[in-house]
Motif scaffolding. Sequence first.
Motif: not given
Length: 464
Positions: A145, A156-160, A162-163, A175
């Motif tokens: 982060t 990629r995005r961290i948020d994607d 994460q799920s 994280h």
Amino acid sequence: MKVYNTLSRKVEEFQTLEPGKVKMYVCGPTVYAKAHIGHAMSALVFDIIRRYLEYRGYEVRHVMNFTDVDDKIILRAQEKGVDPFKLGEMYIHEFEKHLQDFNILPATVNPRATREMEQIITMIQGLVEKGFAYDKDGDVYFRVTRDSQYGKLSGRRIDDMQSGYRIEVDERKEHPMDFALWKAAKPGEPAWDSPWGKGRPGWHIECSAMNLNHLGEQIDIHGGGNDLVFPHHENEIAQSESYTGKTFARYWIHNGMLQLSGEKMSKSVGNLVTIEEFLENHPADALRMLVLNSGYRNPLSFSDEILAQAEKAIERLRSGLKPAPAAAPGAAQSVVDALAHQVETAESGFVQSMDDDFNSAGALAQLFDLVRGINQARADGATGAQLSAAQLKLRQLTTVLGLSLEKETETHQEVDGFVNLLIEIRRELRANKLWELSDSVRDRLAALGVVLEDSKEGTSWHWK
RNA sequence: GGCGACGUGGCCAAGAGGCUAAGGCAAGGGUCUGCAAAACCCUGAUCAUGGGUUCAAAUCCCAUCGUCGCCUCCA
């Protein structure tokens, strides 16, 4: 020159940091098992790239690492009851031998994780100090982060992520995407002293450290298989750029995966052909031909049929190198001129193709055209002298691609005399028109792997 | 579920807006040869499917079908 860059997902003009020099790092294997031909493919791809860069006048500093400490090596060593370092050492030697067999130029340096411990620890310390990493119970993790650019290589995005349900949540991480830079050692595991206690480096950090150590803060080309894009290379970028504050690699080049029966060849799938098995049954050039015949970024289909085709294609290239008959009458000037023109066309076409993101298949097509030109001239009566320039060029350009074109059959020199004897006797049979007998000699020799070719010049032979 | 790649003659495969859609293997026909082999010459694809953009598309866009990769160790 143009090169496809995974980072931008575009073909870009190739420009080096320093004129005329290329700093290239390629991820080598983790040495815990016999290497398979997928590893060979990757090494071949970057060997071809390196050879071409050198042909184009670049001085290439080529680094390929060996990962010689990691969980799987330790596990495998425990299973076998051997020392993990010795195990790694053994596979490294084997791999180096294979590289030679495939006519792959040795890298300028082959660093190993276990020999770069100081640099690795220094780098991790630096990351901790800058707030990009934190330690927890003897482990050290990279704080994704903190890196606003994280994900830029793989898109990629961290948020994607994460799920994503595949990520196991580790309580010790801040994280879920944070990754290990240093792992605390369990009893009995190989370990090095560090500010965080005894442990060993995570997988990704070694490459960052070795890059820094052997090539500097910024490099031109970083290569590897496309299965390394995420997480390995993504993490390397995060580490290196967070540490130096500079752009790490200018061009990210990734080769496609070798496919066996429609699936990626990998240890986990279990559909692998080891290099050892391959070389027992096929000339090394055949795999190189396979690699050359398709785009390096695409998946490479592998099967016995395709391989057989590649072997025939090599024969085809070799046909261009066959000498002119000693009694060749000499070809007309128009033929000689046409061949000279063909040589020019072939070379410029070759360069044009290779300049376009190392389009080796296109380059090969030029060589096949040159082969046809040579064979035509020979059929038109050209002498050895008339063919020599074209043949020299053919040899030179195939060398740029790394093809040896040498016959790789076992030479049984003691056999030569016997074959020649049979050929001589058969000549008398033929002179007396005893066709049945002479054909029988030819057929039976063929069954033994000796191919006879009759011509006006006499009979020549070669191993099948 | 997220991200991405790919689908070109029997097989492998290049080409990524416009010259006759490279090349290799295989196949068929021919030349040469006592016969073969080698070599040479000749022969074949409108580009997964359906829409769309454009004067022009295999090449760009959308949809569908199919294959594969990454998201966990992987070259």
